[in-house]
Design a protein around this motif. Structure first.
Motif, PDB file in Angstrom:
ATOM      1  N   ASP A 137     -21.694   2.481  21.466  1.00 18.66           N
ATOM      2  CA  ASP A 137     -21.856   3.633  20.567  1.00 18.66           C
ATOM      3  C   ASP A 137     -20.963   3.504  19.332  1.00 18.66           C
ATOM      4  O   ASP A 137     -21.385   3.784  18.209  1.00 18.66           O
ATOM      5  N   TYR A 138     -19.722   3.084  19.570  1.00 17.48           N
ATOM      6  CA  TYR A 138     -18.754   2.938  18.482  1.00 17.48           C
ATOM      7  C   TYR A 138     -19.289   1.991  17.398  1.00 17.48           C
ATOM      8  O   TYR A 138     -19.258   2.297  16.215  1.00 17.48           O
ATOM      9  N   PHE A 139     -19.806   0.829  17.830  1.00 15.12           N
ATOM     10  CA  PHE A 139     -20.248  -0.167  16.853  1.00 15.12           C
ATOM     11  C   PHE A 139     -21.616   0.139  16.243  1.00 15.12           C
ATOM     12  O   PHE A 139     -21.847  -0.149  15.076  1.00 15.12           O
ATOM     13  N   LEU A 140     -22.520   0.725  17.020  1.00 16.34           N
ATOM     14  CA  LEU A 140     -23.830   1.062  16.450  1.00 16.34           C
ATOM     15  C   LEU A 140     -23.675   2.141  15.386  1.00 16.34           C
ATOM     16  O   LEU A 140     -24.322   2.101  14.342  1.00 16.34           O
ATOM     17  N   TYR A 141     -22.783   3.111  15.620  1.00 17.39           N
ATOM     18  CA  TYR A 141     -22.546   4.177  14.645  1.00 17.39           C
ATOM     19  C   TYR A 141     -22.034   3.585  13.332  1.00 17.39           C
ATOM     20  O   TYR A 141     -22.349   4.065  12.258  1.00 17.39           O
ATOM     21  N   ARG A 142     -21.237   2.540  13.440  1.00 12.97           N
ATOM     22  CA  ARG A 142     -20.687   1.905  12.236  1.00 12.97           C
ATOM     23  C   ARG A 142     -21.633   0.875  11.633  1.00 12.97           C
ATOM     24  O   ARG A 142     -21.268   0.158  10.705  1.00 12.97           O
ATOM     25  N   GLY A 143     -22.822   0.780  12.182  1.00 19.25           N
ATOM     26  CA  GLY A 143     -23.861  -0.016  11.541  1.00 19.25           C
ATOM     27  C   GLY A 143     -23.842  -1.503  11.840  1.00 19.25           C
ATOM     28  O   GLY A 143     -24.363  -2.298  11.061  1.00 19.25           O
ATOM     29  N   TRP A 144     -23.246  -1.894  12.950  1.00 18.22           N
ATOM     30  CA  TRP A 144     -23.293  -3.313  13.319  1.00 18.22           C
ATOM     31  C   TRP A 144     -24.618  -3.585  14.024  1.00 18.22           C
ATOM     32  O   TRP A 144     -25.146  -2.710  14.705  1.00 18.22           O
ATOM     33  N   GLU A 145     -25.160  -4.777  13.861  1.00 18.56           N
ATOM     34  CA  GLU A 145     -26.466  -5.124  14.418  1.00 18.56           C
ATOM     35  C   GLU A 145     -26.415  -5.055  15.940  1.00 18.56           C
ATOM     36  O   GLU A 145     -25.479  -5.555  16.564  1.00 18.56           O
ATOM     37  N   SER A 146     -27.441  -4.466  16.531  1.00 16.64           N
ATOM     38  CA  SER A 146     -27.436  -4.211  17.976  1.00 16.64           C
ATOM     39  C   SER A 146     -27.314  -5.493  18.802  1.00 16.64           C
ATOM     40  O   SER A 146     -26.619  -5.503  19.814  1.00 16.64           O
ATOM     41  N   PHE A 147     -27.949  -6.602  18.361  1.00 17.98           N
ATOM     42  CA  PHE A 147     -27.847  -7.830  19.162  1.00 17.98           C
ATOM     43  C   PHE A 147     -26.394  -8.312  19.237  1.00 17.98           C
ATOM     44  O   PHE A 147     -25.941  -8.777  20.271  1.00 17.98           O
ATOM     45  N   LEU A 148     -25.641  -8.167  18.122  1.00 21.16           N
ATOM     46  CA  LEU A 148     -24.215  -8.547  18.129  1.00 21.16           C
ATOM     47  C   LEU A 148     -23.442  -7.669  19.103  1.00 21.16           C
ATOM     48  O   LEU A 148     -22.640  -8.152  19.900  1.00 21.16           O
ATOM     49  N   VAL A 149     -23.699  -6.365  19.012  1.00 20.97           N
ATOM     50  CA  VAL A 149     -22.945  -5.383  19.792  1.00 20.97           C
ATOM     51  C   VAL A 149     -23.177  -5.568  21.290  1.00 20.97           C
ATOM     52  O   VAL A 149     -22.222  -5.622  22.071  1.00 20.97           O
ATOM     53  N   TYR A 150     -24.444  -5.682  21.699  1.00 14.67           N
ATOM     54  CA  TYR A 150     -24.744  -5.801  23.138  1.00 14.67           C
ATOM     55  C   TYR A 150     -24.220  -7.116  23.710  1.00 14.67           C
ATOM     56  O   TYR A 150     -23.669  -7.141  24.803  1.00 14.67           O
ATOM     57  N   ASP A 151     -24.363  -8.214  22.944  1.00 14.19           N
ATOM     58  CA  ASP A 151     -23.840  -9.503  23.416  1.00 14.19           C
ATOM     59  C   ASP A 151     -22.331  -9.420  23.613  1.00 14.19           C
ATOM     60  O   ASP A 151     -21.792  -9.896  24.615  1.00 14.19           O
ATOM     61  N   LYS A 152     -21.641  -8.820  22.650  1.00 14.01           N
ATOM     62  CA  LYS A 152     -20.188  -8.724  22.700  1.00 14.01           C
ATOM     63  C   LYS A 152     -19.745  -7.807  23.840  1.00 14.01           C
ATOM     64  O   LYS A 152     -18.774  -8.091  24.549  1.00 14.01           O
ATOM     65  N   ALA A 153     -20.481  -6.716  24.046  1.00  6.05           N
ATOM     66  CA  ALA A 153     -20.146  -5.786  25.122  1.00  6.05           C
ATOM     67  C   ALA A 153     -20.231  -6.508  26.475  1.00  6.05           C
ATOM     68  O   ALA A 153     -19.342  -6.373  27.334  1.00  6.05           O
ATOM     69  N   ASN A 154     -21.285  -7.284  26.643  1.00  4.35           N
ATOM     70  CA  ASN A 154     -21.455  -8.014  27.914  1.00  4.35           C
ATOM     71  C   ASN A 154     -20.415  -9.117  28.076  1.00  4.35           C
ATOM     72  O   ASN A 154     -20.004  -9.433  29.199  1.00  4.35           O
ATOM     73  N   GLU A 155     -19.993  -9.681  26.964  1.00  2.00           N
ATOM     74  CA  GLU A 155     -18.992 -10.750  27.024  1.00  2.00           C
ATOM     75  C   GLU A 155     -17.594 -10.186  27.352  1.00  2.00           C
ATOM     76  O   GLU A 155     -16.876 -10.740  28.173  1.00  2.00           O
ATOM     77  N   LEU A 156     -17.224  -9.062  26.710  1.00  2.00           N
ATOM     78  CA  LEU A 156     -15.863  -8.543  26.827  1.00  2.00           C
ATOM     79  C   LEU A 156     -15.653  -7.567  27.986  1.00  2.00           C
ATOM     80  O   LEU A 156     -14.540  -7.436  28.485  1.00  2.00           O
ATOM     81  N   ILE A 157     -16.709  -6.853  28.368  1.00  2.00           N
ATOM     82  CA  ILE A 157     -16.537  -5.804  29.368  1.00  2.00           C
ATOM     83  C   ILE A 157     -17.275  -6.194  30.645  1.00  2.00           C
ATOM     84  O   ILE A 157     -18.509  -6.236  30.662  1.00  2.00           O
ATOM     85  N   LYS A 158     -16.502  -6.488  31.678  1.00  3.01           N
ATOM     86  CA  LYS A 158     -17.122  -6.911  32.944  1.00  3.01           C
ATOM     87  C   LYS A 158     -16.589  -6.059  34.091  1.00  3.01           C
ATOM     88  O   LYS A 158     -15.466  -5.642  34.093  1.00  3.01           O
TER      89      LYS A 158
END
Length: 158
Positions: A137-158
């Protein structure tokens, strides 16, 4: 008691808007709104805007580049948010794309990775799904591309 609204001659309004534009980059829409707020007639608004453009007080391409650079570096906005905010200000597609091209892919991804790691570490949420949602939510609100955000979320948060 009658309220009198301040009126401006063409010269006064022009001077006032030269200062307004010299202080900070402005877009055409902001200048037109300011003049309407000063109760200038549409013909006068057009004359003043033409004057400001001719004397380089007003330059939409320069405005777009300054806006993108500032919001990207200071507020860490992604390209989607930058583009959206410029569209709201009636900036042409050409100027929006030119301004966004000023951000190199390396810099863009670098900034994203840096703030993503900080954000992931700062979210204090034991539930992995809720933590991911907050991150996304934080990154989508700030306008980052969803593919970047979801990939990063899966990489960093386990």
């Amino acid at each position: 008691m009658q309220q009198t609204k301040k009126t401006y001659t063409l010269q006064e309004a022009t001077k006032k808007l030269e200062h307004y534009c010299a202080y900070q980059e402005r877009c055409h829409k902001e200048v037109a709104q300011k003049l309407e707020g000063m109760y200038m007639i549409p013909e006068a608004i057009d004359v003043i805007i033409v004057h400001l453009i001719e004397h380089n007080f007003l330059n939409e391409e320069r405005f777009a580049k300054t806006f993108v650079s500032g919001k990207f570096k200071i507020k860490n906005w992604g390209k989607r948010r930058l583009s959206f905010e410029l569209k709201k200000k009636d900036i042409s597609k050409v100027n929006i794309n030119q301004a966004l091209e000023d951000i190199s892919d390396e810099e863009y991804i670098g900034v994203f990775n840096t703030i993503a790691e900080k954000k992931a570490n700062s979210i204090k949420e034991p539930n992995v799904f809720k933590k991911k949602k907050k991150f996304v939510d934080y990154f989508l609100y700030r306008g980052w591309e969803s593919f970047l955000v979801y990939d990063k979320a899966n990489e960093l948060i386990k």
